[in-house]
Design a protein around this motif. Structure first.
Motif, short mmCIF file in Angstrom:
data_model
loop_
_atom_site.label_atom_id
_atom_site.label_comp_id
_atom_site.label_asym_id
_atom_site.label_seq_id
_atom_site.Cartn_x
_atom_site.Cartn_y
_atom_site.Cartn_z
N CYS A 1 62.58 -10.27 46.88
CA CYS A 1 62.90 -9.78 45.54
C CYS A 1 62.83 -8.26 45.43
O CYS A 1 63.77 -7.65 44.91
CB CYS A 1 62.10 -10.50 44.46
N CYS B 1 65.03 -16.27 45.91
CA CYS B 1 63.63 -16.64 46.17
C CYS B 1 63.56 -18.01 46.83
O CYS B 1 64.04 -19.00 46.26
CB CYS B 1 62.85 -16.64 44.85
N CYS C 1 54.70 -18.02 44.67
CA CYS C 1 55.12 -16.89 45.49
C CYS C 1 54.45 -16.93 46.87
O CYS C 1 53.24 -17.12 46.97
CB CYS C 1 54.78 -15.58 44.79
N VAL D 1 57.17 -13.81 37.66
CA VAL D 1 56.93 -14.35 39.00
C VAL D 1 55.73 -15.28 38.94
O VAL D 1 54.64 -14.87 38.54
CB VAL D 1 56.67 -13.22 40.02
#
Length: 63
Positions: free
Chosen positions: A16, A55, A10, A5
């Motif tokens: 997720c 994502c 993020c 990640v």
């Protein structure tokens, strides 16, 4: 296979770990996702990839 990640990308949306909690979790301090350090279990590879595809910022790489 392993999941990574990108902490810069993020946004902490939580998708997720909702899709694949065996591989992803949210950190307590900055509320971003992290992936397990070890190999993804064989039976969880598909859901780990599904989480990466879901994502919104493409912050997850599975390879």
């Amino acid at each position: 296979m392993k999941a990574i990640v990108d902490q810069e990308a993020c946004i902490g949306c939580g998708l997720c770990p909702n899709i694949c909690p065996e591989v992803y979790e949210m950190t307590d301090d900055d509320e971003k996702a992290i992936a397990i350090d070890e190999e993804i279990p064989e039976d969880k590879v598909d859901s780990a990839k599904e989480a990466a595809d879901a994502c919104p910022t493409d912050a997850i790489k599975v390879s």
